[in-house]
Design an enzyme around this catalytic site. Sequence first.
Site, short mmCIF file in Angstrom:
data_model
loop_
_atom_site.label_atom_id
_atom_site.label_comp_id
_atom_site.label_asym_id
_atom_site.label_seq_id
_atom_site.Cartn_x
_atom_site.Cartn_y
_atom_site.Cartn_z
N ARG A 13 3.45 -53.83 26.95
CA ARG A 13 3.22 -54.71 28.24
C ARG A 13 3.38 -53.95 29.36
NH1 ARG A 13 7.22 -59.27 25.94
NH2 ARG A 13 8.32 -57.48 26.45
N CYS A 14 3.73 -52.60 29.21
CA CYS A 14 4.06 -51.87 30.28
C CYS A 14 2.71 -50.90 30.42
CB CYS A 14 5.31 -51.07 30.20
SG CYS A 14 5.49 -49.54 31.24
#
Length: 118
Positions: A13-14
């Site tokens: 998600r980063c």
Amino acid sequence: MNRPDITIFHNNRCSNSRGALALLRERGIEPNIVDYLATPLTAPELAELVAHLGVPVRDLLRSKEAQFKELGLDNAAVGDVQLIQAVAAHPVLLNRPIVVTPKGARLCRPPELVLELI
């Protein structure tokens, strides 16, 4: 090429983590990917990683996470052992991506820093 000697501590998600992984893959490197949120590191594993990085534990913490303040980790009196235990219990506190290669280890923010390790 699979490179078990290269590890990325990754959070999909980063954007920085995805960017570092993409840079490795663009160079034909398929690293060992550790989803540290799904499989958290133990306190001893974290201590070993911090020692390998050669940076203060606080440099690896995500200070903007709600748990950082809730756990009182913003208090300078909280020592390294307590910080490592907090990250082991709350892996979201670990900054990412961290990449380990035979050339060394580092927090790759921005993701282009991974290129110094390959």
